[in-house]
Every structure is written in structure tokens, then in C-alpha cells.
Design a protein around this motif. Structure first.
Motif, PDB file in Angstrom:
ATOM      1  N   GLU A 148     -13.321   6.649  -8.922  1.00 12.62           N
ATOM      2  CA  GLU A 148     -12.637   5.442  -9.386  1.00 12.62           C
ATOM      3  C   GLU A 148     -12.906   5.134 -10.861  1.00 12.62           C
ATOM      4  O   GLU A 148     -12.015   4.654 -11.555  1.00 12.62           O
ATOM      5  CB  GLU A 148     -12.982   4.232  -8.514  1.00 12.62           C
ATOM      6  CG  GLU A 148     -12.371   4.297  -7.122  1.00 12.62           C
ATOM      7  CD  GLU A 148     -10.854   4.378  -7.150  1.00 12.62           C
ATOM      8  OE1 GLU A 148     -10.190   3.328  -7.095  1.00 12.62           O
ATOM      9  OE2 GLU A 148     -10.323   5.506  -7.242  1.00 12.62           O
ATOM     10  N   ARG A 151     -10.737   7.406 -12.804  1.00 12.84           N
ATOM     11  CA  ARG A 151      -9.357   6.908 -12.720  1.00 12.84           C
ATOM     12  C   ARG A 151      -9.156   5.694 -13.623  1.00 12.84           C
ATOM     13  O   ARG A 151      -8.121   5.552 -14.276  1.00 12.84           O
ATOM     14  CB  ARG A 151      -9.023   6.560 -11.265  1.00 12.84           C
ATOM     15  CG  ARG A 151      -7.554   6.320 -11.009  1.00 12.84           C
ATOM     16  CD  ARG A 151      -7.245   6.338  -9.514  1.00 12.84           C
ATOM     17  NE  ARG A 151      -7.727   5.181  -8.818  1.00 12.84           N
ATOM     18  CZ  ARG A 151      -7.022   4.066  -8.618  1.00 12.84           C
ATOM     19  NH1 ARG A 151      -5.795   3.957  -9.094  1.00 12.84           N
ATOM     20  NH2 ARG A 151      -7.536   3.068  -7.943  1.00 12.84           N
ATOM     21  N   TRP A 155      -6.629   5.371 -16.717  1.00  6.66           N
ATOM     22  CA  TRP A 155      -5.645   4.292 -16.805  1.00  6.66           C
ATOM     23  C   TRP A 155      -5.713   3.631 -18.175  1.00  6.66           C
ATOM     24  O   TRP A 155      -4.689   3.310 -18.772  1.00  6.66           O
ATOM     25  CB  TRP A 155      -5.863   3.272 -15.682  1.00  6.66           C
ATOM     26  CG  TRP A 155      -4.777   2.247 -15.579  1.00  6.66           C
ATOM     27  CD1 TRP A 155      -3.427   2.475 -15.496  1.00  6.66           C
ATOM     28  CD2 TRP A 155      -4.937   0.828 -15.544  1.00  6.66           C
ATOM     29  NE1 TRP A 155      -2.745   1.279 -15.410  1.00  6.66           N
ATOM     30  CE2 TRP A 155      -3.642   0.255 -15.436  1.00  6.66           C
ATOM     31  CE3 TRP A 155      -6.039  -0.010 -15.584  1.00  6.66           C
ATOM     32  CZ2 TRP A 155      -3.430  -1.111 -15.369  1.00  6.66           C
ATOM     33  CZ3 TRP A 155      -5.829  -1.372 -15.510  1.00  6.66           C
ATOM     34  CH2 TRP A 155      -4.541  -1.917 -15.408  1.00  6.66           C
TER      35      TRP A 155
END
Length: 162
Positions: A148, A151, A155
Motif C-alpha cells: 500500500e 501504491r 499515486w
């Protein structure tokens, strides 16, 4: 690009995501990360992107009672959450682009999303969230699910490129 990342975090997971997003943003611009209880009431005129994030409590953004419950469960809860901070902002928002994110348990849409709740709140400021993203924690206290933070950094990079 000049970005401001405002986050609310109870158990530290949302703060980790906010910092990771900022790392991605900083690859091609400036990004300041601020806890919601220290966030400015007036947004800078040169701000290009506002990133707002918080934990999902009871299907949406936290409330005073959900923060009190988190506090009794060992969290570093604040008195002011993203819900209250959003209410202090002017309408329309003086930022060309706003995105929201949240941390939450479970991948089902039935668990709700603080990011979606924040995006809805932005409408009262005559603003629309350009993107809404959820990041996932393995349990109530965390940790974040594997991958995460990567990620979140990706992003952040994407937000600069978009």
C-alpha cells in the motif's frame, strides 16, 4: 507543482500513506504534509493541488464520537478531524485541483469510505474531487496491507503527471 497534503490519522496508518503520497509528489514538485489539527484555515494562493485524507470510521469520515472511541482503544485521536476542517474552508475552494484518499479495512464497498465522504463534502465548497482513492489496512489498528505504501507513492507520482 505546489501541493498540500492534509491528513487525519488515529493509529498512524493514514499518516504513513500521506507521507508516501508526498514522496511521489516531491519527485516533480513541492509537497507539504500537515496533520489536520495543524492545517491552515486559509489555503495558499499558489497551491496547485490539495490532497485530503483520513481514516474510515463507521462508513465515512470520523466524527467526534468515533474519534473518542478510537482514543479509548489506544489511538492518538485529535479533537479536530477532516470533517471539521473541511467545514472551515472557503467556497469556492481557491485550489484548481483536489483529491481525496482514505484508509479502511476490507475491500468490499459495504465498508464505506472516508475518501468518498470527503469528496461529497467538497460539493458544498463548489468543488469536485478529481480522484478518490482508498488504501487498505489489515486490521483496526493496522498495519497497512502489503504494497500500500508503494501504491501511495505511485499515486503521488500520477497526481503530478495528470
Amino acid at each position: 507543482m505546489n501541493s498540500l497534503v492534509v491528513f487525519e490519522s488515529q493509529f498512524g496508518n493514514t499518516e504513513q500513506v500521506a507521507q508516501a503520497i508526498a514522496r511521489g509528489l516531491r519527485e516533480r514538485g513541492r509537497a507539504q504534509v500537515v496533520a489536520v489539527d495543524e492545517a491552515p484555515a486559509a489555503l495558499a494562493d499558489d497551491l496547485d493541488l490539495l490532497v485530503i485524507g483520513g481514516p474510515t470510521h463507521a462508513f465515512a469520515m470520523s466524527r467526534p464520537d468515533s474519534r473518542a472511541a478510537a482514543l479509548s482503544d489506544g489511538a492518538d485521536a485529535t479533537e479536530t478531524g477532516e470533517r471539521e476542517w473541511l467545514r472551515t474552508l472557503p467556497s469556492p475552494l481557491p485550489v484548481p485541483r483536489v483529491v481525496t484518499f482514505s484508509t479502511r479495512q476490507g475491500h468490499s464497498f459495504l465498508t464505506g469510505s472516508a475518501a468518498k465522504s470527503a469528496a461529497k463534502a467538497l460539493r458544498s465548497h463548489e468543488s469536485v474531487a478529481a480522484e478518490v482513492v482508498d488504501f487498505f489496512v489489515a486490521g483496526k489498528h493496522g498495519p497497512l496491507e502489503e504494497g500500500e505504501l508503494v501504491r501511495a507513492t505511485e499515486w503521488g507520482r500520477h497526481l503530478v503527471e495528470a
